[in-house]
Write a protein that holds these residues in place. Structure first.
Motif, PDB file in Angstrom:
ATOM      1  N   GLY A 215      37.422  40.573  33.310  1.00 31.43           N
ATOM      2  CA  GLY A 215      37.716  39.841  32.092  1.00 31.43           C
ATOM      3  C   GLY A 215      37.781  38.344  32.304  1.00 31.43           C
ATOM      4  O   GLY A 215      37.519  37.823  33.390  1.00 31.43           O
ATOM      5  N   VAL A 216      38.124  37.662  31.213  1.00 33.82           N
ATOM      6  CA  VAL A 216      38.308  36.212  31.218  1.00 33.82           C
ATOM      7  C   VAL A 216      39.627  35.923  30.513  1.00 33.82           C
ATOM      8  O   VAL A 216      39.907  36.474  29.436  1.00 33.82           O
ATOM      9  CB  VAL A 216      37.160  35.494  30.483  1.00 33.82           C
ATOM     10  N   ALA A 217      40.439  35.081  31.134  1.00 35.03           N
ATOM     11  CA  ALA A 217      41.662  34.600  30.496  1.00 35.03           C
ATOM     12  C   ALA A 217      41.338  33.341  29.707  1.00 35.03           C
ATOM     13  O   ALA A 217      40.665  32.439  30.216  1.00 35.03           O
ATOM     14  CB  ALA A 217      42.727  34.302  31.543  1.00 35.03           C
ATOM     15  N   LEU A 271      48.271  38.776  33.602  1.00 34.05           N
ATOM     16  CA  LEU A 271      48.128  37.340  33.338  1.00 34.05           C
ATOM     17  C   LEU A 271      49.493  36.704  33.094  1.00 34.05           C
ATOM     18  O   LEU A 271      49.800  35.626  33.618  1.00 34.05           O
ATOM     19  CB  LEU A 271      47.230  37.109  32.121  1.00 34.05           C
ATOM     20  N   ASP A 272      50.308  37.362  32.292  1.00 34.83           N
ATOM     21  CA  ASP A 272      51.625  36.804  31.968  1.00 34.83           C
ATOM     22  C   ASP A 272      52.487  36.660  33.215  1.00 34.83           C
ATOM     23  O   ASP A 272      53.156  35.639  33.416  1.00 34.83           O
ATOM     24  CB  ASP A 272      52.332  37.703  30.949  1.00 34.83           C
ATOM     25  N   PRO A 280      38.080  33.509  35.028  1.00 32.82           N
ATOM     26  CA  PRO A 280      37.707  34.904  35.268  1.00 32.82           C
ATOM     27  C   PRO A 280      38.773  35.631  36.080  1.00 32.82           C
ATOM     28  O   PRO A 280      39.486  35.022  36.875  1.00 32.82           O
ATOM     29  CB  PRO A 280      36.408  34.770  36.063  1.00 32.82           C
ATOM     30  N   PHE A 281      38.868  36.917  35.863  1.00 32.34           N
ATOM     31  CA  PHE A 281      39.805  37.724  36.653  1.00 32.34           C
ATOM     32  C   PHE A 281      39.282  39.149  36.745  1.00 32.34           C
ATOM     33  O   PHE A 281      38.436  39.579  35.955  1.00 32.34           O
ATOM     34  CB  PHE A 281      41.210  37.730  36.024  1.00 32.34           C
ATOM     35  N   ARG A 300      39.008  35.372  40.066  1.00 31.23           N
ATOM     36  CA  ARG A 300      37.632  34.922  40.268  1.00 31.23           C
ATOM     37  C   ARG A 300      36.692  35.999  39.745  1.00 31.23           C
ATOM     38  O   ARG A 300      37.132  37.080  39.319  1.00 31.23           O
ATOM     39  CB  ARG A 300      37.356  34.699  41.761  1.00 31.23           C
ATOM     40  N   LEU A 301      35.384  35.710  39.775  1.00 35.02           N
ATOM     41  CA  LEU A 301      34.387  36.737  39.513  1.00 35.02           C
ATOM     42  C   LEU A 301      34.384  37.742  40.664  1.00 35.02           C
ATOM     43  O   LEU A 301      34.630  37.382  41.813  1.00 35.02           O
ATOM     44  CB  LEU A 301      32.992  36.121  39.401  1.00 35.02           C
ATOM     45  N   SER A 302      34.080  38.983  40.357  1.00 38.65           N
ATOM     46  CA  SER A 302      33.919  39.988  41.411  1.00 38.65           C
ATOM     47  C   SER A 302      32.609  39.768  42.151  1.00 38.65           C
ATOM     48  O   SER A 302      31.655  39.196  41.617  1.00 38.65           O
ATOM     49  CB  SER A 302      33.914  41.396  40.807  1.00 38.65           C
TER      50      SER A 302
END
Length: 348
Positions: A215-217, A271-272, A280-281, A300-302
């Protein structure tokens, strides 16, 4: 895909090359007219050339890319003016964020004014404090001579470096004798790029299907792009006939729109709890009998071809969405998938 912008905000600096050779950030930088700069060890820059990998506009050799001060000095000597700093290899993620904060460029402060990526032990402790509702394995940090402290976990359990990457030094042990040999082996290892691990953790072994969330934060909100089923196997640790370690052999990806609420809630809780607000995460989980169990998180990106797999399965350009988030181009939006999200992809 065409991206039109005003004057580029500066050079794009990637700390560490991707090991799968996809280099998705290179495309993002060139769409925006940003000079693309790669920081890597001299040996790996030579290896990239032998492999025929695409060249960045500027390639800066640094003996220890995990040292943000060394990277900063090398960039200054090469007359590089960073406008965005991201990492391409897990080992250098700590240096990448530290460098951006020191230079006061993206992803600082969007990722979090005081954010720093947490290692695996720190992630568990952050979730215990900030998101105790998230299930995770019981764990014990191990210092020198602390092996017996893991007895309360029962057997089998897992030994892992707190900041190792790519499955480096992660054996499964099923008794005290095995654990002693596993600890001796892990303590004899060095991290990628040299240097000691930040610590060693023993974790309860949770059995169940393994999943990975991509995902993306954006402004602290989790945009879940895809959910992958991870295909893993146990294999003999070289030189230790009765020790086994884990190896990822493939992934099956599906769009994140269809993810169960429990997985969406877990991603947001991560994230919290870690204070990660933009970028990215990915989050690894095990689907336990009572629901998802947190394993670890990456900021980061995988690697391993996952960026291409995510696009194949969802239509989303993960790297492009990360760039947009960091540069303020637009909020990341999952694109509608032509067949309604029924298609999956495989990467083996």
């Amino acid at each position: 895909m065409t991206v039109t912008t005003g004057n580029p905000p500066g050079d794009f600096v990637q700390v560490g090359a991707t090991r799968d050779g996809l280099d998705p950030y290179l495309d993002c930088a060139r769409r925006r007219g940003m000079r693309a700069v790669l920081v890597e060890t001299p040996a790996y820059l030579r290896w990239r050339r032998l492999l025929g990998r695409r060249e960045f506009d500027v390639e800066v050799a640094v003996a220890r890319p995990q040292d943000p001060d060394a990277v900063r000095a090398a960039l200054a000597a090469a007359a590089v003016a960073p406008g965005l700093v991201l990492t391409g290899f897990e080992r250098y993620v700590y240096a990448g964020f530290a460098l951006a904060r020191a230079l006061r460029v993206a992803p600082w402060p969007g990722a979090g004014d005081g954010f720093r990526p947490l290692d695996k032990r720190e992630q568990r402790e952050a979730l215990l404090r900030g998101a105790p509702q998230v299930a995770q394995p019981r764990f014990v940090p191990l210092g020198p001579g602390d092996g017996d402290a893991a007895d309360r976990l029962g057997f089998p359990h897992v030994i892992k470096p707190a900041d190792g990457g790519g499955g480096l030094g992660v054996p499964l042990v099923d008794g005290v004798a095995q654990r002693r040999r596993a600890l001796d082996r892990v303590r004899a290892l060095v991290n990628y790029g040299g240097g000691a691990f930040s610590g060693i953790v023993a974790e309860e072994f949770v059995k169940g299907p393994e999943l990975s969330l991509q995902g993306v934060a954006h402004e602290g909100n989790a945009v879940l792009l895809s959910v992958c089923e991870k295909l893993t196997c146990l294999e003999e640790v070289r030189g230790e006939s009765d020790l086994s370690g884990f190896r990822e052999v493939g992934h099956v990806a599906r769009p994140g729109d269809g993810a169960p609420p429990a997985l969406r809630e877990l991603a947001q809780a991560c994230l919290d709890a870690t204070g990660y607000r933009a970028g990215p995460f990915h989050v690894d989980v095990i689907q336990g009998p009572a629901g998802p169990v947190f394993v670890e998180m990456g900021f980061r990106l995988s690697g391993g071809g996952l960026v291409a797999l995510v696009e194949k399965a969802t239509g989303a350009d993960w790297a492009e969405l990360a760039f947009r988030t960091h540069l303020g181009d637009a909020a990341p939006v999952r694109p509608p998938f032509p067949d309604g999200g029924r298609t999956g992809g495989e990467s083996v």
